[in-house]
Scaffold this active site. Structure first.
Site, mmCIF file in Angstrom:
data_model
loop_
_atom_site.group_PDB
_atom_site.id
_atom_site.type_symbol
_atom_site.label_atom_id
_atom_site.label_comp_id
_atom_site.label_asym_id
_atom_site.label_seq_id
_atom_site.Cartn_x
_atom_site.Cartn_y
_atom_site.Cartn_z
ATOM 1 N N THR A 13 108.591 52.533 84.016
ATOM 2 C CA THR A 13 109.738 52.726 83.126
ATOM 3 C C THR A 13 109.398 52.138 81.754
ATOM 4 O OG1 THR A 13 110.828 50.666 83.807
ATOM 5 C CG2 THR A 13 111.376 52.660 85.051
ATOM 6 N N GLY A 15 107.641 53.697 79.492
ATOM 7 C CA GLY A 15 106.208 53.982 79.377
ATOM 8 C C GLY A 15 105.814 54.670 78.087
ATOM 9 N N ILE A 19 103.666 47.852 75.954
ATOM 10 C CA ILE A 19 103.092 47.436 77.233
ATOM 11 C C ILE A 19 103.151 48.571 78.263
ATOM 12 C CG2 ILE A 19 103.543 45.926 79.217
ATOM 13 C CD1 ILE A 19 104.407 43.751 77.123
ATOM 14 N N TYR A 151 118.450 36.846 76.035
ATOM 15 C CA TYR A 151 117.218 37.546 76.435
ATOM 16 C C TYR A 151 116.482 36.738 77.509
ATOM 17 C CZ TYR A 151 112.487 39.523 76.156
ATOM 18 O OH TYR A 151 111.270 40.083 76.466
HETATM 19 P P1 NAP Z 1 108.491 48.324 73.272
HETATM 20 O O1 NAP Z 1 107.247 48.536 72.510
HETATM 21 O O2 NAP Z 1 109.795 48.318 72.536
HETATM 22 O O3 NAP Z 1 108.588 49.358 74.470
HETATM 23 C C1 NAP Z 1 109.722 49.374 75.275
HETATM 24 C C2 NAP Z 1 109.739 50.632 76.095
HETATM 25 O O4 NAP Z 1 110.902 50.611 76.935
HETATM 26 C C3 NAP Z 1 109.847 51.888 75.257
HETATM 27 O O5 NAP Z 1 109.149 52.926 75.905
HETATM 28 C C4 NAP Z 1 111.330 52.158 75.247
HETATM 29 O O6 NAP Z 1 111.593 53.515 74.954
HETATM 30 C C5 NAP Z 1 111.683 51.764 76.667
HETATM 31 N N1 NAP Z 1 113.081 51.436 76.898
HETATM 32 C C6 NAP Z 1 113.841 50.528 76.247
HETATM 33 N N2 NAP Z 1 115.088 50.542 76.743
HETATM 34 C C7 NAP Z 1 115.106 51.473 77.720
HETATM 35 C C8 NAP Z 1 116.102 51.960 78.592
HETATM 36 N N3 NAP Z 1 117.365 51.528 78.552
HETATM 37 N N4 NAP Z 1 115.763 52.905 79.495
HETATM 38 C C9 NAP Z 1 114.496 53.387 79.539
HETATM 39 N N5 NAP Z 1 113.523 52.980 78.738
HETATM 40 C C10 NAP Z 1 113.829 52.036 77.828
HETATM 41 O O7 NAP Z 1 108.484 46.900 74.018
HETATM 42 P P2 NAP Z 1 107.309 46.060 74.729
HETATM 43 O O8 NAP Z 1 107.042 44.897 73.870
HETATM 44 O O9 NAP Z 1 106.224 46.924 75.183
HETATM 45 O O10 NAP Z 1 108.130 45.506 75.991
HETATM 46 C C11 NAP Z 1 107.977 46.031 77.311
HETATM 47 C C12 NAP Z 1 108.547 45.014 78.296
HETATM 48 O O11 NAP Z 1 107.799 43.793 78.184
HETATM 49 C C13 NAP Z 1 109.997 44.642 78.063
HETATM 50 O O12 NAP Z 1 110.648 44.461 79.303
HETATM 51 C C14 NAP Z 1 109.897 43.318 77.316
HETATM 52 O O13 NAP Z 1 111.050 42.521 77.490
HETATM 53 C C15 NAP Z 1 108.675 42.712 77.992
HETATM 54 N N6 NAP Z 1 108.020 41.679 77.194
HETATM 55 C C16 NAP Z 1 107.433 41.972 75.991
HETATM 56 C C17 NAP Z 1 106.811 40.953 75.282
HETATM 57 C C18 NAP Z 1 106.145 41.184 73.946
HETATM 58 O O14 NAP Z 1 105.785 40.194 73.279
HETATM 59 N N7 NAP Z 1 105.916 42.403 73.514
HETATM 60 C C19 NAP Z 1 106.806 39.641 75.783
HETATM 61 C C20 NAP Z 1 107.415 39.395 77.006
HETATM 62 C C21 NAP Z 1 108.012 40.420 77.704
HETATM 63 P P3 NAP Z 1 113.009 53.965 74.319
HETATM 64 O O15 NAP Z 1 113.346 52.977 73.243
HETATM 65 O O16 NAP Z 1 112.757 55.343 73.813
HETATM 66 O O17 NAP Z 1 113.997 53.936 75.425
#
Ligand code: NAP
Length: 250
Positions: A13, A15, A19, A151
């Protein structure tokens, strides 16, 4: 590549970015068929094109149960099963306790907590014995940098889910593990900052807090997910693997 996931089916999910996209690319490169989700159709289409063959994009909001039903209906009709589930979709928003609004609270909990719970529950009928579930938490669950209480709370909940679900799923030998990334340079991490000077300052400031002196790359989380889903991790169950360059360890 070893093609160690040849003929496997992975659902990731969120994707279409960051990440989740890096994880989908790696599983696809290892031979898996990857089903990816996201709310924005254009980003999803671009991600499917980027991943190449073996990628299927399904527009879905994880916080909407009918969308999740649609995702798993498509997986069932096309492949009939899920071997690996990466419940990754999540959103990051900052607010001090004074700034928290009902909308902020509801948005974060509905995607990061409710969405993750039902993403897992609705996958289970398609998951056979010995399959693997990976939940994307965050080192924000372990630290208190400020402005991240809600968060961090959503991500702390995920740790507790894994502890319980490995017991609930004991008879099916489904392994559930958590990845807690530290600061990883993704569109979600850089967020709404568009000014290049402000962005560079923010990234440098965050990197300086990490013992390895840099931010993480999405591929470093993808490789951890691949490992946790693989036979090499066959006795790892209910663990929280912090992939953070040491940020939350000091
Ligand atoms: P990102 O670049 O914003 O990617 C997030 C992805 O999730 C996008 O594909 C987005 O697509 C999708 N998404 C968001 N809300 C959604 C929903 N309601 N239903 C379905 N898809 C949804 O973020 P990321 O940094 O890769 O983060 C991925 C995960 O890692 C998250 O759970 C985040 O909390 C966790 N995380 C990230 C970091 C970091 O530093 N980057 C650190 C710790 C944890 P759409 O917006 O089109 O829906």
């Amino acid at each position: 590549m070893t093609n160690s996931f040849q003929d496997k089916v992975a659902v990731i999910t969120g994707g279409s970015s960051g990440i989740g996209l890096a994880t989908a690319k790696l599983f696809a490169a290892e031979g898996a068929t990857v089903f990816i989700t996201g709310r924005r159709q254009a980003e999803l289409d671009a991600a499917v094109a980027d991943i190449g063959a073996n990628a299927v994009g399904i527009q879905a909001d994880s916080s909407k149960l009918q969308d999740l039903d649609r995702v798993y209906d498509a997986v069932r009709s096309q492949k009939g099963r899920v071997d690996v589930l990466v419940a990754n979709a999540g959103i990051l928003e900052h607010a001090t306790i004074d700034q928290v609004t009902e909308d902020h609270f509801d948005r974060l909990f509905s995607v990061n907590v409710k969405g993750l719970v039902f993403t897992v529950q609705k996958a289970l009928p398609l998951m056979g014995n010995g399959t693997a579930i990976i939940l994307m938490s965050s080192t924000a669950a372990l630290k208190g940098p400020g402005r991240s209480g809600i968060y961090g709370g959503t991500k702390a909940a995920i740790r507790s889910f894994a502890r319980n679900w490995i017991v609930d799923l004991k008879d099916r030998q489904i392994r559930v593990n958590v990845i807690s990334p530290g600061p990883i340079e993704t569109p979600g991490f850089t967020g709404a900052i568009t000014d290049p000077t402000a962005l560079a300052a923010m990234l440098a400031g965050r990197a300086a807090l990490v013992p390895l002196g840099r931010l993480g790359h999405p591929d470093e989380i993808a490789r951890t997910a691949l490992f946790l889903a693989s036979d090499a991790a066959s006795f790892i169950n209910g663990a929280d693997i912090q992939v953070d360059g040491g940020w939350a360890q000091v």
